[in-house]
Design a protein around this motif. Structure first.
Motif, PDB file in Angstrom:
ATOM      1  N   GLU A  86      84.563  -7.034 100.404  1.00 32.45           N
ATOM      2  CA  GLU A  86      85.519  -6.392 101.313  1.00 32.45           C
ATOM      3  C   GLU A  86      85.710  -7.222 102.580  1.00 32.45           C
ATOM      4  O   GLU A  86      86.840  -7.404 103.047  1.00 32.45           O
ATOM      5  CB  GLU A  86      85.049  -4.983 101.686  1.00 32.45           C
ATOM      6  CG  GLU A  86      86.045  -4.241 102.568  1.00 32.45           C
ATOM      7  CD  GLU A  86      85.568  -2.856 102.977  1.00 32.45           C
ATOM      8  OE1 GLU A  86      86.397  -2.086 103.489  1.00 32.45           O
ATOM      9  OE2 GLU A  86      84.370  -2.561 102.781  1.00 32.45           O
ATOM     10  N   VAL A  87      84.610  -7.730 103.126  1.00 29.87           N
ATOM     11  CA  VAL A  87      84.705  -8.563 104.327  1.00 29.87           C
ATOM     12  C   VAL A  87      85.404  -9.872 103.992  1.00 29.87           C
ATOM     13  O   VAL A  87      86.300 -10.326 104.719  1.00 29.87           O
ATOM     14  CB  VAL A  87      83.304  -8.834 104.919  1.00 29.87           C
ATOM     15  CG1 VAL A  87      83.382  -9.905 106.009  1.00 29.87           C
ATOM     16  CG2 VAL A  87      82.708  -7.552 105.491  1.00 29.87           C
ATOM     17  N   THR A  88      85.014 -10.487 102.878  1.00 33.57           N
ATOM     18  CA  THR A  88      85.581 -11.778 102.489  1.00 33.57           C
ATOM     19  C   THR A  88      87.101 -11.723 102.363  1.00 33.57           C
ATOM     20  O   THR A  88      87.810 -12.608 102.856  1.00 33.57           O
ATOM     21  CB  THR A  88      84.968 -12.247 101.152  1.00 33.57           C
ATOM     22  OG1 THR A  88      83.558 -12.422 101.321  1.00 33.57           O
ATOM     23  CG2 THR A  88      85.592 -13.559 100.699  1.00 33.57           C
ATOM     24  N   LYS A  89      87.619 -10.679 101.735  1.00 31.05           N
ATOM     25  CA  LYS A  89      89.072 -10.598 101.520  1.00 31.05           C
ATOM     26  C   LYS A  89      89.832 -10.217 102.784  1.00 31.05           C
ATOM     27  O   LYS A  89      91.057 -10.354 102.833  1.00 31.05           O
ATOM     28  CB  LYS A  89      89.383  -9.600 100.413  1.00 31.05           C
ATOM     29  CG  LYS A  89      89.176  -8.139 100.789  1.00 31.05           C
ATOM     30  CD  LYS A  89      89.529  -7.218  99.632  1.00 31.05           C
ATOM     31  CE  LYS A  89      89.375  -5.748 100.027  1.00 31.05           C
ATOM     32  NZ  LYS A  89      89.696  -4.842  98.904  1.00 31.05           N
ATOM     33  N   SER A  90      89.108  -9.763 103.816  1.00 32.27           N
ATOM     34  CA  SER A  90      89.769  -9.294 105.039  1.00 32.27           C
ATOM     35  C   SER A  90      89.715 -10.278 106.199  1.00 32.27           C
ATOM     36  O   SER A  90      90.406 -10.072 107.201  1.00 32.27           O
ATOM     37  CB  SER A  90      89.138  -7.963 105.485  1.00 32.27           C
ATOM     38  OG  SER A  90      89.236  -6.984 104.471  1.00 32.27           O
TER      39      SER A  90
END
Length: 218
Positions: A86-90
Protein backbone atom coordinates in the motif's frame (compact mmCIF):
# COMPACT_ATOMS: atom_id res chain seq x y z
CA UNK A 1 31.59 14.63 3.99
CA UNK A 2 28.52 14.05 1.84
CA UNK A 3 28.76 11.58 -1.06
CA UNK A 4 25.88 11.53 -3.55
CA UNK A 5 25.32 8.66 -5.98
CA UNK A 6 22.67 9.32 -8.60
CA UNK A 7 21.69 7.40 -11.68
CA UNK A 8 18.92 5.69 -13.64
CA UNK A 9 17.00 2.61 -12.55
CA UNK A 10 19.06 -0.54 -12.83
CA UNK A 11 22.43 1.19 -12.56
CA UNK A 12 23.09 -0.52 -9.21
CA UNK A 13 23.39 2.69 -7.24
CA UNK A 14 21.54 1.45 -4.15
CA UNK A 15 23.70 -1.62 -3.54
CA UNK A 16 26.87 0.31 -4.39
CA UNK A 17 25.90 3.17 -2.05
CA UNK A 18 25.44 0.70 0.82
CA UNK A 19 28.81 -0.91 0.11
CA UNK A 20 30.62 2.42 -0.23
CA UNK A 21 29.20 3.58 3.10
CA UNK A 22 30.24 0.32 4.75
CA UNK A 23 33.77 0.31 3.33
CA UNK A 24 34.42 3.93 4.31
CA UNK A 25 32.64 3.65 7.68
CA UNK A 26 30.19 6.36 6.53
CA UNK A 27 26.48 6.37 7.31
CA UNK A 28 23.96 5.54 4.60
CA UNK A 29 20.94 7.80 4.14
CA UNK A 30 17.94 5.96 2.71
CA UNK A 31 16.06 8.87 1.14
CA UNK A 32 13.35 6.53 -0.09
CA UNK A 33 12.59 5.59 3.52
CA UNK A 34 11.77 9.23 4.27
CA UNK A 35 9.27 9.37 1.40
CA UNK A 36 7.82 6.06 2.52
CA UNK A 37 7.44 7.27 6.11
CA UNK A 38 5.70 10.45 4.93
CA UNK A 39 3.43 8.32 2.74
CA UNK A 40 2.61 6.07 5.69
CA UNK A 41 1.73 9.15 7.74
CA UNK A 42 -0.61 10.37 4.99
CA UNK A 43 -2.34 6.99 4.81
CA UNK A 44 -2.73 6.84 8.58
CA UNK A 45 -4.16 10.38 8.60
CA UNK A 46 -6.62 9.34 5.85
CA UNK A 47 -5.58 12.28 3.67
CA UNK A 48 -6.71 12.32 0.05
CA UNK A 49 -3.51 11.50 -1.83
CA UNK A 50 -4.66 13.76 -4.68
CA UNK A 51 -4.76 16.73 -2.27
CA UNK A 52 -1.35 18.35 -2.84
CA UNK A 53 -1.94 21.14 -0.33
CA UNK A 54 -3.10 18.70 2.33
CA UNK A 55 -0.06 16.49 1.77
CA UNK A 56 2.30 19.47 1.98
CA UNK A 57 0.67 20.65 5.21
CA UNK A 58 0.97 17.17 6.73
CA UNK A 59 4.63 16.73 5.77
CA UNK A 60 5.44 20.13 7.22
CA UNK A 61 4.20 18.91 10.60
CA UNK A 62 5.97 15.53 10.62
CA UNK A 63 8.76 14.56 12.98
CA UNK A 64 11.03 12.29 10.92
CA UNK A 65 14.43 10.99 12.00
CA UNK A 66 16.99 8.62 10.55
CA UNK A 67 19.62 6.90 12.67
CA UNK A 68 21.47 3.59 12.31
CA UNK A 69 19.41 2.77 9.22
CA UNK A 70 16.20 3.11 11.22
CA UNK A 71 13.43 5.49 10.20
CA UNK A 72 11.29 6.94 12.97
CA UNK A 73 7.99 8.75 12.62
CA UNK A 74 7.19 10.80 15.73
CA UNK A 75 9.61 8.56 17.61
CA UNK A 76 8.03 5.31 16.37
CA UNK A 77 10.24 2.87 14.46
CA UNK A 78 8.33 2.36 11.20
CA UNK A 79 11.13 0.64 9.27
CA UNK A 80 8.92 -2.39 8.61
CA UNK A 81 5.57 -0.66 8.17
CA UNK A 82 6.86 1.49 5.30
CA UNK A 83 7.59 -1.56 3.13
CA UNK A 84 3.97 -2.61 2.57
CA UNK A 85 2.49 -2.74 -0.96
CA UNK A 86 0.00 0.00 0.00
CA UNK A 87 2.82 2.41 0.85
CA UNK A 88 4.85 1.41 -2.20
CA UNK A 89 2.03 2.13 -4.66
CA UNK A 90 1.23 5.47 -2.99
CA UNK A 91 4.69 7.07 -2.79
CA UNK A 92 4.34 8.70 -6.19
CA UNK A 93 1.58 10.98 -4.95
CA UNK A 94 3.96 12.64 -2.48
CA UNK A 95 7.09 12.49 -4.63
CA UNK A 96 5.45 14.51 -7.40
CA UNK A 97 4.33 17.40 -5.16
CA UNK A 98 6.97 20.20 -5.29
CA UNK A 99 6.20 21.50 -1.78
CA UNK A 100 6.44 17.99 -0.31
CA UNK A 101 9.69 17.31 -2.13
CA UNK A 102 11.17 20.61 -0.94
CA UNK A 103 10.30 19.82 2.68
CA UNK A 104 11.67 16.28 2.54
CA UNK A 105 14.84 17.54 0.82
CA UNK A 106 15.38 19.94 3.72
CA UNK A 107 14.86 17.10 6.19
CA UNK A 108 17.54 15.14 4.31
CA UNK A 109 19.94 18.10 4.59
CA UNK A 110 19.22 18.41 8.29
CA UNK A 111 19.90 14.70 8.82
CA UNK A 112 23.17 14.84 6.86
CA UNK A 113 24.50 17.96 8.58
CA UNK A 114 27.78 17.24 10.32
CA UNK A 115 27.87 13.58 9.29
CA UNK A 116 29.95 11.49 6.91
CA UNK A 117 27.15 10.13 4.79
CA UNK A 118 26.41 8.40 1.48
CA UNK A 119 23.09 9.04 -0.23
CA UNK A 120 21.61 7.88 -3.52
CA UNK A 121 18.73 8.75 -5.82
CA UNK A 122 17.91 10.67 -8.98
CA UNK A 123 18.72 14.25 -8.02
CA UNK A 124 20.76 14.10 -4.81
CA UNK A 125 23.80 15.86 -6.25
CA UNK A 126 21.90 18.28 -8.48
CA UNK A 127 19.15 19.40 -6.11
CA UNK A 128 19.21 18.01 -2.58
CA UNK A 129 22.93 18.33 -1.86
CA UNK A 130 24.33 20.82 -4.40
CA UNK A 131 27.35 21.47 -2.16
CA UNK A 132 28.23 17.79 -1.59
CA UNK A 133 31.98 17.21 -1.60
CA UNK A 134 31.77 14.16 -3.87
CA UNK A 135 29.09 13.63 -6.52
CA UNK A 136 28.86 10.52 -8.66
CA UNK A 137 26.47 9.71 -11.49
CA UNK A 138 26.37 5.94 -11.91
CA UNK A 139 25.06 4.68 -15.22
CA UNK A 140 25.21 1.87 -17.76
CA UNK A 141 23.75 1.23 -21.20
CA UNK A 142 20.02 0.47 -21.33
CA UNK A 143 20.63 -3.12 -22.45
CA UNK A 144 23.18 -3.74 -19.69
CA UNK A 145 20.80 -2.38 -17.04
CA UNK A 146 17.94 -4.45 -18.41
CA UNK A 147 20.04 -7.63 -18.32
CA UNK A 148 20.90 -6.99 -14.67
CA UNK A 149 17.25 -6.44 -13.82
CA UNK A 150 16.28 -9.60 -15.68
CA UNK A 151 18.82 -11.58 -13.63
CA UNK A 152 17.46 -10.09 -10.40
CA UNK A 153 13.94 -11.09 -11.34
CA UNK A 154 15.07 -14.60 -12.29
CA UNK A 155 16.83 -14.98 -8.93
CA UNK A 156 13.51 -14.21 -7.22
CA UNK A 157 11.65 -16.75 -9.37
CA UNK A 158 10.20 -14.32 -11.93
CA UNK A 159 11.17 -14.99 -15.53
CA UNK A 160 10.64 -12.01 -17.82
CA UNK A 161 12.04 -11.54 -21.32
CA UNK A 162 14.77 -9.00 -22.00
CA UNK A 163 12.44 -7.17 -24.36
CA UNK A 164 9.79 -6.76 -21.68
CA UNK A 165 12.28 -5.56 -19.09
CA UNK A 166 13.89 -3.16 -21.55
CA UNK A 167 10.54 -1.71 -22.61
CA UNK A 168 9.46 -1.07 -19.01
CA UNK A 169 12.87 0.37 -18.17
CA UNK A 170 12.85 2.74 -21.15
CA UNK A 171 9.42 4.02 -20.09
CA UNK A 172 10.64 4.62 -16.54
CA UNK A 173 13.78 6.36 -17.82
CA UNK A 174 11.61 8.70 -19.89
CA UNK A 175 9.31 9.43 -16.96
CA UNK A 176 12.27 10.05 -14.62
CA UNK A 177 13.87 12.50 -17.06
CA UNK A 178 10.61 14.37 -17.68
CA UNK A 179 9.46 14.77 -14.06
CA UNK A 180 8.48 18.30 -13.05
CA UNK A 181 10.40 17.88 -9.78
CA UNK A 182 13.21 15.52 -8.84
CA UNK A 183 13.97 14.63 -12.42
CA UNK A 184 16.87 12.33 -13.23
CA UNK A 185 20.00 14.24 -14.12
CA UNK A 186 23.69 14.44 -13.32
CA UNK A 187 24.97 17.45 -11.42
CA UNK A 188 27.32 19.59 -13.50
CA UNK A 189 30.25 18.71 -11.24
CA UNK A 190 29.42 15.00 -10.89
CA UNK A 191 31.85 12.30 -11.98
CA UNK A 192 30.05 10.01 -14.44
CA UNK A 193 30.88 6.33 -13.93
CA UNK A 194 29.71 4.02 -16.73
CA UNK A 195 29.69 0.46 -15.39
CA UNK A 196 29.33 -1.42 -18.69
CA UNK A 197 31.64 -4.43 -18.58
CA UNK A 198 32.64 -3.84 -14.96
CA UNK A 199 32.29 -6.29 -12.11
CA UNK A 200 30.49 -5.00 -8.99
CA UNK A 201 33.73 -5.07 -6.99
CA UNK A 202 35.44 -2.99 -9.68
CA UNK A 203 32.68 -0.38 -9.52
CA UNK A 204 32.94 -0.31 -5.74
CA UNK A 205 36.67 0.20 -5.73
CA UNK A 206 36.52 2.94 -8.37
CA UNK A 207 33.97 4.90 -6.36
CA UNK A 208 35.76 4.33 -3.05
CA UNK A 209 38.96 5.61 -4.70
CA UNK A 210 37.11 8.69 -5.95
CA UNK A 211 35.78 9.45 -2.47
CA UNK A 212 39.17 8.91 -0.84
CA UNK A 213 40.80 11.25 -3.33
CA UNK A 214 38.31 13.96 -2.31
CA UNK A 215 38.99 13.26 1.36
CA UNK A 216 42.72 13.61 0.85
CA UNK A 217 42.56 16.70 -1.35
CA UNK A 218 43.18 19.98 0.52
Amino acid sequence: MIVTIDGPAGAGKSSIAHQVASQLAFEFLDTGALYRAATLAAIRADIDLEDAEGLAELVGSLELSWQDRTIRLAGEDVSQQIRTPEVTKSIRFLADVPAVRAQLSQIQRDIAAGRDIVTEGRDQGAEVFPHAECKIFLTASPVERAKRRMRQLADSGRYVSLEEVLSAQNQRDLEDRMRDVGRLRAAEDAVVVNTDGMLPEEVLQQIVSLVRSRIESP
